[in-house]
Design a protein around this motif. Structure first.
Motif, PDB file in Angstrom:
ATOM      1  N   ARG A 137       0.810  -1.219   0.000  1.00 26.36           N
ATOM      2  CA  ARG A 137       0.000   0.000   0.000  1.00 26.36           C
ATOM      3  C   ARG A 137       0.842   1.267   0.000  1.00 26.36           C
ATOM      4  O   ARG A 137       0.319   2.345  -0.277  1.00 26.36           O
ATOM      5  N   SER A 138       2.108   1.152   0.339  1.00 25.22           N
ATOM      6  CA  SER A 138       2.986   2.321   0.362  1.00 25.22           C
ATOM      7  C   SER A 138       4.423   1.880   0.113  1.00 25.22           C
ATOM      8  O   SER A 138       4.742   0.695   0.191  1.00 25.22           O
ATOM      9  N   SER A 139       5.271   2.851  -0.154  1.00 24.86           N
ATOM     10  CA  SER A 139       6.683   2.533  -0.351  1.00 24.86           C
ATOM     11  C   SER A 139       7.304   2.036   0.945  1.00 24.86           C
ATOM     12  O   SER A 139       8.205   1.196   0.932  1.00 24.86           O
ATOM     13  N   THR A 140       6.803   2.524   2.062  1.00 21.65           N
ATOM     14  CA  THR A 140       7.300   2.057   3.367  1.00 21.65           C
ATOM     15  C   THR A 140       6.982   0.583   3.565  1.00 21.65           C
ATOM     16  O   THR A 140       7.822  -0.185   4.028  1.00 21.65           O
ATOM     17  N   GLU A 141       5.780   0.182   3.206  1.00 20.53           N
ATOM     18  CA  GLU A 141       5.399  -1.231   3.332  1.00 20.53           C
ATOM     19  C   GLU A 141       6.266  -2.104   2.418  1.00 20.53           C
ATOM     20  O   GLU A 141       6.692  -3.196   2.806  1.00 20.53           O
ATOM     21  N   ALA A 142       6.556  -1.618   1.217  1.00 19.02           N
ATOM     22  CA  ALA A 142       7.414  -2.379   0.302  1.00 19.02           C
ATOM     23  C   ALA A 142       8.814  -2.529   0.886  1.00 19.02           C
ATOM     24  O   ALA A 142       9.423  -3.604   0.806  1.00 19.02           O
ATOM     25  N   GLU A 143       9.335  -1.470   1.510  1.00 14.71           N
ATOM     26  CA  GLU A 143      10.659  -1.544   2.144  1.00 14.71           C
ATOM     27  C   GLU A 143      10.656  -2.509   3.328  1.00 14.71           C
ATOM     28  O   GLU A 143      11.605  -3.253   3.532  1.00 14.71           O
ATOM     29  N   TYR A 144       9.593  -2.488   4.139  1.00 16.91           N
ATOM     30  CA  TYR A 144       9.504  -3.413   5.267  1.00 16.91           C
ATOM     31  C   TYR A 144       9.462  -4.869   4.794  1.00 16.91           C
ATOM     32  O   TYR A 144      10.044  -5.751   5.417  1.00 16.91           O
ATOM     33  N   ARG A 145       8.782  -5.123   3.707  1.00 17.74           N
ATOM     34  CA  ARG A 145       8.753  -6.490   3.173  1.00 17.74           C
ATOM     35  C   ARG A 145      10.135  -6.919   2.716  1.00 17.74           C
ATOM     36  O   ARG A 145      10.537  -8.069   2.903  1.00 17.74           O
ATOM     37  N   ALA A 146      10.872  -6.005   2.106  1.00 21.04           N
ATOM     38  CA  ALA A 146      12.247  -6.311   1.687  1.00 21.04           C
ATOM     39  C   ALA A 146      13.117  -6.573   2.909  1.00 21.04           C
ATOM     40  O   ALA A 146      13.937  -7.501   2.920  1.00 21.04           O
ATOM     41  N   LEU A 147      12.947  -5.768   3.954  1.00 21.96           N
ATOM     42  CA  LEU A 147      13.711  -5.978   5.191  1.00 21.96           C
ATOM     43  C   LEU A 147      13.358  -7.304   5.846  1.00 21.96           C
ATOM     44  O   LEU A 147      14.224  -7.986   6.395  1.00 21.96           O
ATOM     45  N   ALA A 148      12.083  -7.676   5.809  1.00 21.34           N
ATOM     46  CA  ALA A 148      11.666  -8.950   6.404  1.00 21.34           C
ATOM     47  C   ALA A 148      12.306 -10.127   5.672  1.00 21.34           C
ATOM     48  O   ALA A 148      12.754 -11.095   6.289  1.00 21.34           O
ATOM     49  N   ALA A 149      12.364 -10.051   4.347  1.00 25.29           N
ATOM     50  CA  ALA A 149      13.015 -11.118   3.570  1.00 25.29           C
ATOM     51  C   ALA A 149      14.503 -11.172   3.883  1.00 25.29           C
ATOM     52  O   ALA A 149      15.086 -12.257   4.015  1.00 25.29           O
ATOM     53  N   THR A 150      15.122 -10.007   4.041  1.00 22.91           N
ATOM     54  CA  THR A 150      16.540  -9.955   4.376  1.00 22.91           C
ATOM     55  C   THR A 150      16.794 -10.513   5.762  1.00 22.91           C
ATOM     56  O   THR A 150      17.735 -11.290   5.972  1.00 22.91           O
ATOM     57  N   ALA A 151      15.950 -10.163   6.729  1.00 20.87           N
ATOM     58  CA  ALA A 151      16.103 -10.678   8.090  1.00 20.87           C
ATOM     59  C   ALA A 151      15.924 -12.189   8.127  1.00 20.87           C
ATOM     60  O   ALA A 151      16.641 -12.890   8.856  1.00 20.87           O
ATOM     61  N   SER A 152      15.001 -12.705   7.345  1.00 20.80           N
ATOM     62  CA  SER A 152      14.798 -14.148   7.277  1.00 20.80           C
ATOM     63  C   SER A 152      16.041 -14.843   6.735  1.00 20.80           C
ATOM     64  O   SER A 152      16.476 -15.877   7.262  1.00 20.80           O
ATOM     65  N   GLU A 153      16.634 -14.276   5.690  1.00 21.66           N
ATOM     66  CA  GLU A 153      17.851 -14.852   5.112  1.00 21.66           C
ATOM     67  C   GLU A 153      19.009 -14.785   6.096  1.00 21.66           C
ATOM     68  O   GLU A 153      19.777 -15.736   6.236  1.00 21.66           O
ATOM     69  N   LEU A 154      19.132 -13.664   6.804  1.00 18.37           N
ATOM     70  CA  LEU A 154      20.203 -13.522   7.794  1.00 18.37           C
ATOM     71  C   LEU A 154      20.049 -14.514   8.937  1.00 18.37           C
ATOM     72  O   LEU A 154      21.036 -15.066   9.429  1.00 18.37           O
ATOM     73  N   THR A 155      18.824 -14.751   9.362  1.00 19.54           N
ATOM     74  CA  THR A 155      18.572 -15.738  10.418  1.00 19.54           C
ATOM     75  C   THR A 155      19.000 -17.122   9.959  1.00 19.54           C
ATOM     76  O   THR A 155      19.652 -17.864  10.699  1.00 19.54           O
ATOM     77  N   TRP A 156      18.656 -17.478   8.732  1.00 15.57           N
ATOM     78  CA  TRP A 156      19.031 -18.791   8.211  1.00 15.57           C
ATOM     79  C   TRP A 156      20.540 -18.919   8.069  1.00 15.57           C
ATOM     80  O   TRP A 156      21.136 -19.925   8.465  1.00 15.57           O
ATOM     81  N   ILE A 157      21.195 -17.892   7.527  1.00 20.65           N
ATOM     82  CA  ILE A 157      22.652 -17.942   7.341  1.00 20.65           C
ATOM     83  C   ILE A 157      23.371 -18.037   8.682  1.00 20.65           C
ATOM     84  O   ILE A 157      24.324 -18.802   8.824  1.00 20.65           O
ATOM     85  N   SER A 158      22.924 -17.277   9.674  1.00 24.63           N
ATOM     86  CA  SER A 158      23.583 -17.330  10.975  1.00 24.63           C
ATOM     87  C   SER A 158      23.397 -18.696  11.633  1.00 24.63           C
ATOM     88  O   SER A 158      24.327 -19.199  12.279  1.00 24.63           O
ATOM     89  N   SER A 159      22.248 -19.341  11.437  1.00 26.14           N
ATOM     90  CA  SER A 159      22.072 -20.677  12.008  1.00 26.14           C
ATOM     91  C   SER A 159      22.956 -21.701  11.295  1.00 26.14           C
ATOM     92  O   SER A 159      23.490 -22.611  11.926  1.00 26.14           O
ATOM     93  N   VAL A 160      23.126 -21.549   9.984  1.00 22.94           N
ATOM     94  CA  VAL A 160      24.028 -22.445   9.246  1.00 22.94           C
ATOM     95  C   VAL A 160      25.459 -22.267   9.712  1.00 22.94           C
ATOM     96  O   VAL A 160      26.190 -23.242   9.930  1.00 22.94           O
ATOM     97  N   LEU A 161      25.878 -21.027   9.885  1.00 24.93           N
ATOM     98  CA  LEU A 161      27.245 -20.768  10.333  1.00 24.93           C
ATOM     99  C   LEU A 161      27.475 -21.235  11.765  1.00 24.93           C
ATOM    100  O   LEU A 161      28.569 -21.674  12.097  1.00 24.93           O
ATOM    101  N   GLN A 162      26.463 -21.172  12.618  1.00 22.69           N
ATOM    102  CA  GLN A 162      26.619 -21.653  13.989  1.00 22.69           C
ATOM    103  C   GLN A 162      26.717 -23.176  14.020  1.00 22.69           C
ATOM    104  O   GLN A 162      27.434 -23.724  14.853  1.00 22.69           O
ATOM    105  N   ASP A 163      25.995 -23.857  13.149  1.00 19.14           N
ATOM    106  CA  ASP A 163      26.067 -25.325  13.094  1.00 19.14           C
ATOM    107  C   ASP A 163      27.427 -25.763  12.612  1.00 19.14           C
ATOM    108  O   ASP A 163      27.998 -26.711  13.007  1.00 19.14           O
TER     109      ASP A 163
END
Length: 163
Positions: A137-163
């Motif tokens: 609905r807004s450019s802010t919402e589009a940016e938050y969705r991009a940040l959420a995808a990035t945070a999800s990827e970072l969470t996965w990468i950090s768990s892989v690196l910890q294992d």
């Protein structure tokens, strides 16, 4: 393509002006062959990921305009052959990420495109560029969705690196 000049961008900035010639391309198997060969190149050339994806969406019934876009990608590659991802030795093992999105960039669906890249030291280890699943609905919402995808990827990468 060796006699053609190189392009500065893989696709024109305004794609809505490109689709003038809607005639079907006379050799669709040739178009599919070229587009299919380009699908593996974004592994080391993420700068053409969007352009290759855009062209591959038109492989089923390519038009003359689509072939012109495919030639533009090839001309861009000719002029930027020294570009690409390079792996270098680094003692810095910090994870850094960048994300961005465009608001309602797709003229057909009005959906935004998100993108991110994750670096381990100075090396890119993960990246993505894809259309968001729903309309923002807004450019802010589009940016938050991009940040959420990035945070999800970072969470996965950090768990892989910890294992």
């Amino acid at each position: 393509m060796s006699n053609y000049n190189s392009c500065h961008t893989p696709l024109p900035l305004r794609l809505d002006h490109v689709f003038q010639d809607k005639r079907l391309f006379s050799e669709p198997s040739y178009f599919r062959s070229l587009a299919g060969k380009l699908q593996y190149l974004p592994i080391t050339r993420p700068d053409i990921q969007f352009a290759v994806n855009f062209i591959c969406q038109r492989m089923h019934s390519p038009t003359v305009s689509d072939f012109g876009l495919l030639k533009c990608i090839l001309r861009y590659l000719r002029g930027t052959s020294a570009m690409g991802l390079h792996i270098s030795r680094s003692t810095n093992l910090f994870i850094v990420s960048y994300s961005d999105s465009d608001y309602a960039g797709c003229k057909d669906t009005h959906r935004s495109t998100s993108g991110f890249c994750v670096l381990l030291g100075s090396n890119v280890i993960s990246w993505s560029a894809k259309r968001q699943p729903t309309v923002s609905r807004s450019s802010t919402e589009a940016e938050y969705r991009a940040l959420a995808a990035t945070a999800s990827e970072l969470t996965w990468i950090s768990s892989v690196l910890q294992d």
